[in-house]
Write an enzyme that holds these catalytic residues in place. Structure first.
Site, short mmCIF file in Angstrom:
data_model
loop_
_atom_site.label_atom_id
_atom_site.label_comp_id
_atom_site.label_asym_id
_atom_site.label_seq_id
_atom_site.Cartn_x
_atom_site.Cartn_y
_atom_site.Cartn_z
N GLN A 1 0.84 -1.19 0.00
CA GLN A 1 0.00 0.00 0.00
C GLN A 1 0.88 1.25 0.00
O GLN A 1 1.68 1.46 0.92
CB GLN A 1 -0.94 0.02 1.21
N TYR B 1 -6.24 10.56 4.18
CA TYR B 1 -4.84 10.89 3.87
C TYR B 1 -4.75 11.73 2.59
O TYR B 1 -5.77 12.15 2.05
CB TYR B 1 -4.01 9.60 3.84
N ARG C 1 -7.67 2.20 -3.31
CA ARG C 1 -8.54 2.10 -2.14
C ARG C 1 -9.26 3.42 -1.88
O ARG C 1 -8.63 4.47 -1.85
CB ARG C 1 -7.74 1.72 -0.89
N GLY D 1 -9.46 -6.94 8.36
CA GLY D 1 -8.36 -6.27 9.04
C GLY D 1 -8.08 -6.92 10.38
O GLY D 1 -7.30 -7.88 10.48
C1 LIG Z 1 -4.17 -1.47 13.52
C2 LIG Z 1 -4.81 -0.95 12.26
C3 LIG Z 1 -4.03 -0.30 11.33
C4 LIG Z 1 -4.58 0.14 10.11
N1 LIG Z 1 -3.78 0.69 9.16
C5 LIG Z 1 -4.26 0.96 7.92
C6 LIG Z 1 -3.40 1.32 6.86
O1 LIG Z 1 -2.17 1.39 6.99
N2 LIG Z 1 -3.97 1.58 5.67
C7 LIG Z 1 -5.32 1.50 5.46
O2 LIG Z 1 -5.80 1.75 4.35
N3 LIG Z 1 -6.15 1.11 6.45
C8 LIG Z 1 -5.66 0.82 7.66
N4 LIG Z 1 -6.49 0.36 8.65
C9 LIG Z 1 -7.90 0.11 8.34
C10 LIG Z 1 -8.10 -1.35 7.93
O3 LIG Z 1 -7.52 -1.62 6.68
C11 LIG Z 1 -9.60 -1.70 7.87
O4 LIG Z 1 -10.20 -0.83 6.95
C12 LIG Z 1 -10.30 -1.58 9.21
O5 LIG Z 1 -9.58 -2.26 10.21
C13 LIG Z 1 -11.72 -2.16 9.13
O6 LIG Z 1 -11.69 -3.52 8.79
P1 LIG Z 1 -11.94 -4.66 9.89
O7 LIG Z 1 -13.28 -4.35 10.52
O8 LIG Z 1 -11.94 -5.96 9.13
O9 LIG Z 1 -10.83 -4.54 10.90
C14 LIG Z 1 -5.96 -0.04 9.87
C15 LIG Z 1 -6.75 -0.67 10.85
C16 LIG Z 1 -6.18 -1.13 12.02
C17 LIG Z 1 -7.04 -1.85 13.02
#
Ligand SMILES: Cc1cc2nc3c(=O)[nH]c(=O)nc-3n(C[C@H](O)[C@H](O)[C@H](O)COP(=O)(O)O)c2cc1C
Length: 368
Positions: free
Chosen positions: A101, A181, A228, A321
Site C-alpha cells: 500500500q 490521507y 482504495r 483487518g
Molecule cells: C491497527 C490498524 C491499522 C490500520 N492501518 C491501515 C493502513 O495502513 N492503511 C489502510 O488503508 N487502512 C488501515 N487500517 C484500516 C483497515 O484496513 C480496515 O479498513 C479496518 O480495520 C476495518 O476492517 P476490519 O473491521 O476488518 O478490521 C488499519 C486498521 C487497524 C485496526
C-alpha cells in the site's frame, strides 16, 4: 458440499488468488530502525498470514514527506527495498500474493517528522486530529498548501515508490486514497479549497488520483494497480462530508472504469453515518453496479457476511483487518468454521513481537 464462496479462487488481472479472503492493509509501527525498513519480524508476520488470497501490506510511505506516524516502513530507499524483498519472498514461498500500500498522509502529520517544517496538504486547513510522533500523540497543525510543483513532485514520488515495489518483488501496488490521507484530502471540499487546477470542481479535486495512476502505469502493468477509497468517511481522520463528497466518489468510481486496474477496494462506513447528511450507508450496494472491474469490500465483515456479499455479487473479495491480526490462519479457520481469536488493541502499534507475530495458529492453539 459446495465450497464456501470466500474460499473460491479469484483471477485478479494476471494473478490467480487462492481464495477471496484478503488481508486489509494495517499499520503496525514495527519498523523501529533508523532506515524505517521492514526486517525479520515483518518477514515472519507476513509469512504467517500468507494463506490469505491476497495480502495488502501496511501503509508504506512513498517519501520522507509522506510520513505521519512513528516506525512505519517506507518504500523509497534501497534499504527499504531490501527489507521488503525478504517479505515478498517469504509470502511467495508460502504460495501467497502481496501488494504494497503506497501511502502519503498529507496533513495527518506533524512538523516533528519534517525537521520543524509543516506537513504538506491540498489546502492550509488543520484536520484537528492527532499525529503519533516520537514524543507521543500531538495535535496536528495547519499544514502548508502544496504548490503545483510540489504536487507534480509528489506524483513522481508515487511513481518511484511503485518502481521500487516491483524491484522488491511485490505482485502489485495499492494506491492509498482513503481514510483522510493526502489523496482523500484532495477529494473533499472541506479539506481542499484550492482555486487552481486541483480544486474547485469535482473533476479538479479528483484529478491527482488519475495523474498518480497514469504515472504509476508508466513503470508497471496497469492490471497490478489497486485503488482504495472510503467514500462515507465522516468525523474521523479529520474528514467531513458535504453535498459534493458522494458525487465526487461517483465521478471517480465511474472514471476508474476507463482503466484496467487489478481492483477497486472500497470501505463501508467506519462509523454510524445514518444521521450524517450526504453520507451513503451501503457502499457496496451503491458502487457494485457502477464499477465494472474486480471489487474488494471491507470493514467489519465476518465470515457469514463476507460469504453473503460474494454470493449476492456485491463484491468479488472481502478484506479483513483486525481478524487477521489475531488469526494468522484466518483462511484455515474459515474453512473449518472454527472460532476466531480476539485481538488486543493495546499491541496494535507497539514495537516487537508481542501482539504481532505471537498469535498462534489453530493447530498450535488446539494442541495447547
Ligand atoms: C491497527 C490498524 C491499522 C490500520 N492501518 C491501515 C493502513 O495502513 N492503511 C489502510 O488503508 N487502512 C488501515 N487500517 C484500516 C483497515 O484496513 C480496515 O479498513 C479496518 O480495520 C476495518 O476492517 P476490519 O473491521 O476488518 O478490521 C488499519 C486498521 C487497524 C485496526
Amino acid at each position: 458440499m459446495n465450497k464456501q464462496p470466500l474460499l473460491e479462487k479469484l483471477q485478479l488481472g494476471p494473478i490467480e488468488l487462492n481464495n477471496r479472503v484478503v488481508m486489509a492493509p494495517m499499520t503496525r509501527s514495527r519498523a523501529n530502525n533508523s532506515e524505517k525498513a521492514p526486517f525479520d519480524i515483518h518477514e515472519e508476520y507476513y509469512r504467517q498470514r500468507a494463506s490469505a488470497g491476497l495480502i495488502i501490506s501496511e501503509g508504506s510511505q512513498i517519501s520522507t514527506k509522506a510520513v505521519g506516524y512513528i516506525n512505519t516502513p517506507g518504500i523509497h530507499t534501497a534499504a527499504q527495498v531490501e527489507g521488503w524483498k525478504k517479505v515478498t519472498q517469504a509470502v511467495h514461498e508460502e504460495g501467497g500474493k502481496i501488494f504494497i500500500q503506497l501511502w502519503h498522509v498529507g496533513r495527518m502529520s506533524h512538523p516533528d517528522f519534517h525537521g520543524g517544517e509543516l506537513p504538506h496538504a491540498p489546502s492550509a486547513i488543520n484536520p484537528h486530529s492527532k499525529s503519533f510522533t516520537p514524543q507521543g500523540f500531538k495535535e496536528t497543525v495547519t499544514p502548508k498548501e502544496m504548490t503545483i510543483e510540489e504536487i507534480k513532485h509528489t506524483i513522481l514520488d508515487y511513481q518511484n515508490a511503485a518502481k521500487n515495489a516491483m524491484e522488491a518483488g511485490f505482485d502489485g501496488v495499492e494506491i492509498h486514497s482513503s481514510n483522510g490521507y493526502l489523496l482523500h484530502q484532495f477529494f473533499n471540499k472541506t479539506s481542499n479549497i484550492r482555486k487552481n487546477e486541483y480544486g474547485g470542481s469535482i473533476e479538479n479535486r479528483a484529478k491527482i488520483l488519475f495523474e498518480v495512476i497514469d504515472a504509476i502505469k508508466e513503470v508497471m502493468p496497469e492490471d497490478r494497480i489497486g485503488v482504495r477509497l472510503n467514500p462515507s468517511l465522516h468525523g474521523i481522520f479529520g474528514m467531513i462530508m458535504d453535498e459534493e463528497t458522494i458525487p465526487t466518489f461517483d465521478y471517480i468510481i465511474e472514471k476508474l472504469n476507463d482503466y484496467n486496474l487489478a481492483y477497486l477496494h472500497l470501505s463501508e462506513p467506519f462509523n454510524d453515518v445514518s444521521d450524517i447528511p450526504h453520507a451513503v450507508t451501503q457502499i457496496a450496494h451503491r458502487y457494485r453496479p457502477v464499477y465494472k472491474g474486480t471489487m474488494i469490500i471491507n470493514a467489519s465483515f465476518d465470515q457469514e457476511k463476507g460469504s453473503q456479499y460474494i454470493l449476492e455479487g456485491l463484491a468479488d473479495a472481502v478484506a479483513y483487518g483486525k481478524p487477521f491480526i489475531s488469526n494468522p490462519d484466518l483462511v484455515e479457520r474459515f474453512a473449518e468454521n472454527a472460532p476466531l481469536a480476539e485481538w488486543d488493541t493495546n499491541t496494535f502499534y507497539t514495537p516487537g513481537e508481542k501482539g504481532f507475530t505471537d498469535y498462534p495458529k489453530l493447530s498450535v492453539s488446539k494442541s495447547i
